[in-house]
Scaffold this active site. Sequence first.
Site, PDB file in Angstrom:
ATOM      1  N   ASP A 188       3.588  -6.258   3.268  1.00 29.69           N
ATOM      2  CA  ASP A 188       3.145  -5.205   4.191  1.00 29.69           C
ATOM      3  C   ASP A 188       3.561  -5.530   5.625  1.00 29.69           C
ATOM      4  OD1 ASP A 188       1.983  -2.962   5.276  1.00 29.69           O
ATOM      5  OD2 ASP A 188      -0.058  -3.724   5.172  1.00 29.69           O
ATOM      6  N   GLU A 246      -5.034   1.474   2.702  1.00 24.72           N
ATOM      7  CA  GLU A 246      -5.011   0.265   3.527  1.00 24.72           C
ATOM      8  C   GLU A 246      -5.274   0.647   4.976  1.00 24.72           C
ATOM      9  OE1 GLU A 246      -3.647  -2.734   6.278  1.00 24.72           O
ATOM     10  OE2 GLU A 246      -2.750  -0.762   6.055  1.00 24.72           O
ATOM     11  N   GLU A 247      -4.733   1.801   5.370  1.00 22.38           N
ATOM     12  CA  GLU A 247      -4.716   2.143   6.793  1.00 22.38           C
ATOM     13  C   GLU A 247      -6.073   2.577   7.340  1.00 22.38           C
ATOM     14  OE1 GLU A 247      -2.424   1.279   8.495  1.00 22.38           O
ATOM     15  OE2 GLU A 247      -0.467   1.555   7.566  1.00 22.38           O
ATOM     16  N   ASP A 281       6.164   0.981   6.789  1.00 25.19           N
ATOM     17  CA  ASP A 281       4.732   0.721   6.592  1.00 25.19           C
ATOM     18  C   ASP A 281       4.121   1.808   5.732  1.00 25.19           C
ATOM     19  OD1 ASP A 281       2.164  -0.198   6.755  1.00 25.19           O
ATOM     20  OD2 ASP A 281       1.839   0.395   8.820  1.00 25.19           O
ATOM     21  N   HIS A 314       3.406   3.081  12.663  1.00 26.49           N
ATOM     22  CA  HIS A 314       2.411   4.148  12.876  1.00 26.49           C
ATOM     23  C   HIS A 314       2.931   5.273  13.784  1.00 26.49           C
ATOM     24  CE1 HIS A 314      -1.131   1.132  12.014  1.00 26.49           C
ATOM     25  NE2 HIS A 314      -0.253   1.188  11.033  1.00 26.49           N
ATOM     26  N   HIS A 340       0.828  -1.210   0.000  1.00 25.17           N
ATOM     27  CA  HIS A 340       0.000   0.000   0.000  1.00 25.17           C
ATOM     28  C   HIS A 340       0.860   1.256   0.000  1.00 25.17           C
ATOM     29  CE1 HIS A 340       0.162   0.893   4.431  1.00 25.17           C
ATOM     30  NE2 HIS A 340       0.184  -0.415   4.573  1.00 25.17           N
TER      31      HIS A 340
HETATM   32 ZN   LIG Z   1       0.746  -1.432   6.308  1.00 21.98          ZN
END
Ligand SMILES: [Zn+2]
Length: 444
Positions: free
Chosen positions: A343, A315-316, A281, A412, A269
Amino acid sequence: LRKVLWLFAAAALVHAADEWVDKHRSATDQLIRSATTSTDGYARLTYLCDRIGNRISSSPAMAKAVTWAAAEMKAAGFENVVTSPVKVPNWIRGDASLRVVKPYTRDLALLALGGSVGTPTEGITAPVVVVSSFTELDALGTEKVKGRIVLFNPNWEGYGRTVQYRSAGAIRAAKLGAVAVLVRSVTGNSLYTPHTGAMNYAADTPQIPAAAITVEDAGWMARLQAAGEPLTVTLKLGCQRLADATSANVIGEIRGRELPDEIVVIGGHLDSWDVGQGAQDDGSGAMAALEAVRLISKLPQKPRRTIRVVLFTDEEFGGSGGRAYEQWAGNTVEKHFAAIEMDGGAEAFAGFGVSPEPAWQRFRAIGRLLEPLGSTSVTVGGGGADIAPLMRRGVPGVGHRASGGHYFDWHHTNADTIDKVDPKEFQKNVAALAVMAYVLAEME
Ligand SMILES: [Zn+2]
């Protein structure tokens, strides 16, 4: 003796069953050589991180990333490059602060959880009640929760088990009358870094503000409560939910030489959270997939099937990119031979997981070709969030795995930056994706 002979025969059969991959070895060794010497993939990842930056799906940065990635695909010689529109949620973080007002005065680090509602401008001031589990919360009941801010301070038991407090904490606390929730960041290690991530509301409970705090501050609050000195805090969140925005999946391919209608999808993603650079990520997965297919396209002979790179949006924030691709592909999903997703970051390559089991039995021999990359593991059970809609329609899913030793330290956060991605490990992951995609596109 008969048993021993039978075992030998079975072992020989398994061995013979795996030998089909060996005829692909010269091509895959070439892919491994080129992937582990080319710096192009890492250079693209660096550009994405340093020049475009973090890119939540609704953001101008994501729009820039989409345009840039499509141009990179064209420059790499991919065919049928398109950006396919996707409706995505549009959530703005806004300003945020968390101040302890009683019995001390102290400002704490925090990140609103993705999707949280905001607080009134003056914030919400309330006593904090710390719990380590939903069971503990429910045992307190309405009487001890109503009007308070609940802090979930669970022990880290791995991402899959611990993330429930981030995703469902606001629902569970609101049910008992809490006015806001704080969640200990979902990580096993912390250097005073809050971790954001998606959270949910339910139709039958009030929507209360939700934010992550650091492991350090969560521990501090828990110790003070245990010592009989609970805290009162003021939480201010400027979060806003706006009307949905339009983002896009970026799609490009190299057409198969014999079976162009049969498709091997590979991707990651392109969106990230709105903090850090979205390097591990999932800039790493998206850029590794693009580079892997570029290297395959440089082989003397194109593979039999079409290989299609899909850089998914959103995606998130709910997975609308993965669902939109499945819709976009329509009836041709039936011609999708397999879908590969990366991922889990680009730390040391650790193999692939394949679902469902029959596909695993066909694909596991590919592990024989991955030996120079540090793992030959191709095991049953795998997939990914973006390819899940394809897998639900019967497409075999192949999930890339990395060692993940530090992945959730950065996940994140503002610390998910390009310096966390080791160039050599990144190259090996590119090589692994290239080998897997190539053999799936070429196999009988
Ligand atoms: Zn991810």
